[in-house]
Design a protein around this motif. Structure first.
Motif, PDB file in Angstrom:
ATOM      1  N   THR A  78      22.859 -94.076 -66.618  1.00  0.00           N
ATOM      2  CA  THR A  78      22.601 -93.962 -68.053  1.00  0.00           C
ATOM      3  C   THR A  78      23.344 -95.060 -68.795  1.00  0.00           C
ATOM      4  O   THR A  78      24.482 -95.385 -68.466  1.00  0.00           O
ATOM      5  CB  THR A  78      23.132 -92.602 -68.555  1.00  0.00           C
ATOM      6  N   ILE A 112      11.997-116.115 -77.828  1.00  0.00           N
ATOM      7  CA  ILE A 112      12.374-117.457 -77.370  1.00  0.00           C
ATOM      8  C   ILE A 112      12.624-117.357 -75.872  1.00  0.00           C
ATOM      9  O   ILE A 112      13.524-116.645 -75.412  1.00  0.00           O
ATOM     10  CB  ILE A 112      13.639-117.967 -78.096  1.00  0.00           C
ATOM     11  N   ASN A 113      11.800-118.050 -75.098  1.00  0.00           N
ATOM     12  CA  ASN A 113      11.899-117.953 -73.643  1.00  0.00           C
ATOM     13  C   ASN A 113      11.229-119.187 -73.046  1.00  0.00           C
ATOM     14  O   ASN A 113      10.372-119.789 -73.691  1.00  0.00           O
ATOM     15  CB  ASN A 113      11.177-116.674 -73.156  1.00  0.00           C
ATOM     16  N   GLU A 142       9.260-119.071 -70.655  1.00  0.00           N
ATOM     17  CA  GLU A 142       7.902-118.706 -70.220  1.00  0.00           C
ATOM     18  C   GLU A 142       7.479-117.393 -70.892  1.00  0.00           C
ATOM     19  O   GLU A 142       8.310-116.698 -71.489  1.00  0.00           O
ATOM     20  CB  GLU A 142       7.847-118.567 -68.691  1.00  0.00           C
TER      21      GLU A 142
HETATM   22  C1  BJW Z   1      15.377-118.573 -70.418  1.00  0.00           C
HETATM   23  C2  BJW Z   1      16.155-119.637 -70.036  1.00  0.00           C
HETATM   24  C3  BJW Z   1      16.595-120.456 -71.072  1.00  0.00           C
HETATM   25  C4  BJW Z   1      15.642-118.526 -68.188  1.00  0.00           C
HETATM   26  N1  BJW Z   1      16.255-120.152 -72.297  1.00  0.00           N
HETATM   27  N2  BJW Z   1      15.014-118.226 -71.610  1.00  0.00           N
HETATM   28  C5  BJW Z   1      10.387 -97.053 -66.757  1.00  0.00           C
HETATM   29  C6  BJW Z   1       9.500 -97.588 -65.834  1.00  0.00           C
HETATM   30  C7  BJW Z   1       9.952 -98.075 -64.612  1.00  0.00           C
HETATM   31  C8  BJW Z   1      11.300 -98.029 -64.279  1.00  0.00           C
HETATM   32  C9  BJW Z   1      12.169 -97.511 -65.181  1.00  0.00           C
HETATM   33  C10 BJW Z   1      11.721 -97.011 -66.387  1.00  0.00           C
HETATM   34  N3  BJW Z   1      12.807 -96.571 -67.088  1.00  0.00           N
HETATM   35  C11 BJW Z   1      13.904 -96.751 -66.349  1.00  0.00           C
HETATM   36  C12 BJW Z   1      13.544 -97.318 -65.188  1.00  0.00           C
HETATM   37  C13 BJW Z   1      14.459 -97.698 -64.087  1.00  0.00           C
HETATM   38  C14 BJW Z   1      15.215 -98.966 -64.372  1.00  0.00           C
HETATM   39  C15 BJW Z   1      14.239-100.073 -64.752  1.00  0.00           C
HETATM   40  O1  BJW Z   1      14.047-100.406 -65.902  1.00  0.00           O
HETATM   41  N4  BJW Z   1      13.643-100.690 -63.757  1.00  0.00           N
HETATM   42  C16 BJW Z   1      12.665-101.764 -63.977  1.00  0.00           C
HETATM   43  C17 BJW Z   1      13.258-103.079 -63.438  1.00  0.00           C
HETATM   44  C18 BJW Z   1      11.399-101.395 -63.301  1.00  0.00           C
HETATM   45  N5  BJW Z   1      16.219 -98.755 -65.405  1.00  0.00           N
HETATM   46  C19 BJW Z   1      17.402 -98.215 -65.134  1.00  0.00           C
HETATM   47  O2  BJW Z   1      17.685 -97.810 -64.014  1.00  0.00           O
HETATM   48  C20 BJW Z   1      18.371 -98.095 -66.275  1.00  0.00           C
HETATM   49  N6  BJW Z   1      18.881 -96.774 -66.395  1.00  0.00           N
HETATM   50  C21 BJW Z   1      18.103 -95.732 -66.720  1.00  0.00           C
HETATM   51  O3  BJW Z   1      16.919 -95.846 -66.940  1.00  0.00           O
HETATM   52  O4  BJW Z   1      18.804 -94.548 -66.808  1.00  0.00           O
HETATM   53  C22 BJW Z   1      18.047 -93.349 -66.990  1.00  0.00           C
HETATM   54  C23 BJW Z   1      17.826 -92.751 -65.629  1.00  0.00           C
HETATM   55  C24 BJW Z   1      18.869 -92.087 -65.025  1.00  0.00           C
HETATM   56  C25 BJW Z   1      18.664 -91.510 -63.778  1.00  0.00           C
HETATM   57  C26 BJW Z   1      17.440 -91.666 -63.133  1.00  0.00           C
HETATM   58  C27 BJW Z   1      16.410 -92.360 -63.740  1.00  0.00           C
HETATM   59  C28 BJW Z   1      16.607 -92.903 -65.014  1.00  0.00           C
HETATM   60  C29 BJW Z   1      19.607 -98.963 -66.030  1.00  0.00           C
HETATM   61  C30 BJW Z   1      19.283-100.412 -65.938  1.00  0.00           C
HETATM   62  C31 BJW Z   1      20.531-101.204 -65.559  1.00  0.00           C
HETATM   63  C32 BJW Z   1      20.237-102.680 -65.315  1.00  0.00           C
HETATM   64  N7  BJW Z   1      21.371-103.280 -64.688  1.00  0.00           N
HETATM   65  C33 BJW Z   1      21.382-104.719 -64.479  1.00  0.00           C
HETATM   66  C34 BJW Z   1      22.700-105.109 -63.777  1.00  0.00           C
HETATM   67  C35 BJW Z   1      23.860-105.053 -64.762  1.00  0.00           C
HETATM   68  C36 BJW Z   1      25.169-105.368 -64.143  1.00  0.00           C
HETATM   69  C37 BJW Z   1      25.277-106.756 -63.600  1.00  0.00           C
HETATM   70  O5  BJW Z   1      25.068-107.759 -64.303  1.00  0.00           O
HETATM   71  O6  BJW Z   1      25.620-106.856 -62.442  1.00  0.00           O
HETATM   72  O7  BJW Z   1      21.284-105.396 -65.748  1.00  0.00           O
HETATM   73  S1  BJW Z   1      19.948-105.323 -63.606  1.00  0.00           S
HETATM   74  C38 BJW Z   1      19.739-106.775 -64.565  1.00  0.00           C
HETATM   75  O8  BJW Z   1      18.517-106.706 -65.350  1.00  0.00           O
HETATM   76  C39 BJW Z   1      20.896-106.770 -65.578  1.00  0.00           C
HETATM   77  C40 BJW Z   1      20.223-107.292 -66.815  1.00  0.00           C
HETATM   78  O9  BJW Z   1      20.963-106.940 -67.954  1.00  0.00           O
HETATM   79  C41 BJW Z   1      18.862-106.657 -66.744  1.00  0.00           C
HETATM   80  C42 BJW Z   1      17.810-107.368 -67.553  1.00  0.00           C
HETATM   81  O10 BJW Z   1      17.582-108.647 -67.085  1.00  0.00           O
HETATM   82  P1  BJW Z   1      17.331-109.849 -68.111  1.00  0.00           P
HETATM   83  O11 BJW Z   1      18.532-110.062 -68.929  1.00  0.00           O
HETATM   84  O12 BJW Z   1      16.057-109.653 -68.817  1.00  0.00           O
HETATM   85  O13 BJW Z   1      17.245-111.098 -67.110  1.00  0.00           O
HETATM   86  P2  BJW Z   1      16.021-111.597 -66.218  1.00  0.00           P
HETATM   87  O14 BJW Z   1      16.594-112.407 -65.123  1.00  0.00           O
HETATM   88  O15 BJW Z   1      15.114-110.512 -65.852  1.00  0.00           O
HETATM   89  O16 BJW Z   1      15.198-112.556 -67.206  1.00  0.00           O
HETATM   90  C43 BJW Z   1      15.718-113.784 -67.644  1.00  0.00           C
HETATM   91  C44 BJW Z   1      14.726-114.396 -68.611  1.00  0.00           C
HETATM   92  O17 BJW Z   1      15.289-115.566 -69.161  1.00  0.00           O
HETATM   93  C45 BJW Z   1      13.404-114.807 -67.955  1.00  0.00           C
HETATM   94  O18 BJW Z   1      12.323-114.306 -68.743  1.00  0.00           O
HETATM   95  C46 BJW Z   1      13.421-116.333 -67.997  1.00  0.00           C
HETATM   96  O19 BJW Z   1      12.133-116.902 -68.190  1.00  0.00           O
HETATM   97  C47 BJW Z   1      14.307-116.586 -69.197  1.00  0.00           C
HETATM   98  N8  BJW Z   1      15.065-117.849 -69.206  1.00  0.00           N
HETATM   99  N9  BJW Z   1      16.293-119.610 -68.637  1.00  0.00           N
HETATM  100  C48 BJW Z   1      15.480-119.063 -72.570  1.00  0.00           C
HETATM  101  N10 BJW Z   1      17.348-121.542 -70.784  1.00  0.00           N
END
Ligand code: BJW
Ligand code: ZN
Length: 244
Positions: A164, A212-213, A215
């Motif tokens: 959570t 802003i991204n 892609e």
């Molecule tokens: C540029 C650039 C430049 C590059 N300029 N842009 C509904 C449906 C399906 C699944 C789920 C759902 N609801 C919940 C879930 C499960 C899950 C989830 O969402 N999974 C999906 C992946 C499918 N969520 C969870 O588990 C969450 N908890 C939860 O839901 O609790 C309730 C629950 C409890 C019990 C049972 C079930 C539910 C928790 C999520 C925690 C995420 N943790 C992480 C790790 C954090 C710690 C660490 O850093 O080690 O968080 S995973 C990782 O992803 C990290 C990030 O914060 C997070 C998001 O990633 P982000 O920041 O978007 O990065 P990227 O790499 O994905 O994207 C980068 C972007 O930048 C790209 O678009 C590039 O193009 C761009 N870019 N260079 C501008 N220069």
């Protein structure tokens, strides 16, 4: 870059701005993103390294990975994107940063209203007695350390899959989103929930969405403006008018 006059006019009249940021904003500082080209999850297992079960199965491996990432974070600096966001506090009434990042770079850039949805890599806590420990306590620890008070296992204060989000912080982020006039979605794939609800809540409450991204992403078809480019280049250009 062709930014319509309409967006500039919106910015000029905006009182409350929200930045929803992800790993991409720190990419130009030298921190790997999770997904996409060069993303951490392409070469490493999210299940093993970023879940509670993975940690309990092999705490030392997970601890080592976080120590490695902390070292990288310590050696990097906020980039132009983080800095512009911080400077905007002088020009707009309310600027809130809702970040999924754990790297502390918004804070180091000088932003003051930061809501960290996924925790902070520079903090740890004891899983038993919940005592918090800063990274400075364990600079040389190669193995998951034990709590000095109760002997419990110490873990990084980040949110892993299946966990959570900090409820009060998430609720506050939802509130700020619904109060915002413009919501910028910067450097996030917008696939991780519930964090990805934040810009959706902003839109439902009437905010203009600007992405802003480098892609298109999952959210691109819902935004009012999609600017393709690097955050560290687009943000200074977009706001130069306000920063002169
Ligand atoms: C540029 C650039 C430049 C590059 N300029 N842009 C509904 C449906 C399906 C699944 C789920 C759902 N609801 C919940 C879930 C499960 C899950 C989830 O969402 N999974 C999906 C992946 C499918 N969520 C969870 O588990 C969450 N908890 C939860 O839901 O609790 C309730 C629950 C409890 C019990 C049972 C079930 C539910 C928790 C999520 C925690 C995420 N943790 C992480 C790790 C954090 C710690 C660490 O850093 O080690 O968080 S995973 C990782 O992803 C990290 C990030 O914060 C997070 C998001 O990633 P982000 O920041 O978007 O990065 P990227 O790499 O994905 O994207 C980068 C972007 O930048 C790209 O678009 C590039 O193009 C761009 N870019 N260079 C501008 N220069
Ligand atoms: Zn303890």
């Amino acid at each position: 870059m062709d930014i319509s006059q309409k967006l500039i006019a919106k910015l000029k009249s905006a009182k409350s701005i929200l930045f929803f940021t992800g790993a991409g904003i720190s990419a130009e500082s030298g921190i790997d993103t999770f997904r996409g080209k060069g993303g951490l999850w392409n070469k490493m297992s999210a299940q093993e390294l970023a879940s509670f079960d993975g940690f309990m199965k092999n705490p030392n491996l997970v601890w080592e990975w976080y120590q490695y990432r902390r070292k990288i974070v310590r050696e990097t600096e906020p980039n132009a994107g983080h800095k512009v966001i911080a400077q905007l506090e002088k020009h707009f009434n309310k600027v809130t940063v809702v970040t999924q990042n754990v790297d502390n770079l918004h804070k180091r850039a000088g932003s003051s209203n930061i809501l960290e949805l996924h925790g902070n890599i520079e903090r740890n806590f004891c899983m038993d007695c919940k005592t918090f420990y800063g990274v400075e306590n364990f600079l040389d620890s190669e193995k998951a350390p034990r709590c000095k008070k109760c002997g419990g296992i110490i873990r990084p204060d980040v949110v892993w899959f299946g966990e959570t989000l900090p409820q009060e912080i998430f609720a506050e982020a939802e509130r700020k989103a619904t109060e915002s006039d413009i919501c910028f979605i910067v450097g996030t794939s917008a696939v991780v929930y519930p964090a990805a609800y934040i810009p959706i809540s902003a839109k439902e409450a009437g905010a203009t969405l600007v992405e802003i991204n480098i892609e298109a992403t999952e959210i691109t078809n819902q935004v009012d403006y999609s600017i393709i480019g690097k955050a560290g280049e687009v943000l200074p250009k977009l706001f130069e008018l306000f920063l002169e």
